[in-house]
Design an enzyme around this catalytic site. Sequence first.
Site: not given
Ligand code: PGA
Length: 255
Positions: A12, A14, A99, A101, A174, A180, A219
């Site tokens: 992903n 983003k 997701h 976000e 997640e 993140g 992460s």
């Molecule tokens: P990250 O994001 O690996 O940077 O923690 C994962 C995601 O949001 O799909």
Amino acid sequence: MAPLRRPVLAANWKMNLGPTAASAFLESYLSHYAARDDRTVILFPSAIAFSSARHAAEARPDIQFGVQNVHSAEKGAFTGETSASMAQDAGARFVLIGHSERRHVFGETDALTAEKMSRVASQGLAPVLCVGEKFEERENGETNEVIVRQLRAAFEGLLENDASVLGTVVIAYEPVWAIGTGRTAHPEDASAAHAAIRAELSASAGSIGDSIPILYGGSVTALNASTLLAAPGVDGLLVGGASLDPESWAAICNA
Ligand code: PGA
């Protein structure tokens, strides 16, 4: 015996990697990752870099593509949005839905997530539904309650429209506090959440539910990918930050 699910490695990106960077990424990544038939790789570029990324991977049909978001409506006056049919036309097979976000930064509700699930499904695309609890919810012991609520809401939208599409769904667990932040879930905690998701899928969708892959995200890095993939119930990984570097993403795909 539990069904064997082929591991899914999903990136992903983003709001990173525009058309030029996406194309350069693919050139490097593909030189570090040879096609393998024992796993599925899916890239989720930004909408504006989608065609460039796909073009750069033309010689590699093993690499699949998805979009990070679509609107719930079929078409219309929604400035700045992308529809499911446009995504399909561009070559997407998958769509990220729910997701964290989208839920927590853009305020998308369970109800909107359900609408997007049915839109994507009726377009013949595969939804990659993300679920996960916030830190306070985990602290309060509400993890399973939250993920079951998110699953039920999303599947309601799906079952109403087209039950046959259930077989195309992918779930990503997640935990919001792990995204993140550099704080990866312990493999045992990921396994526990995946078991709760699996139980709910089996209860609501029977044997089709047993075949739905459940990815872990939050992460993930090239260093912890193998351990997480080996955790019971983890069928693949959804990776943000560590998927932006072609070598680290290749290492994860080869894990
Ligand atoms: P990250 O994001 O690996 O940077 O923690 C994962 C995601 O949001 O799909």
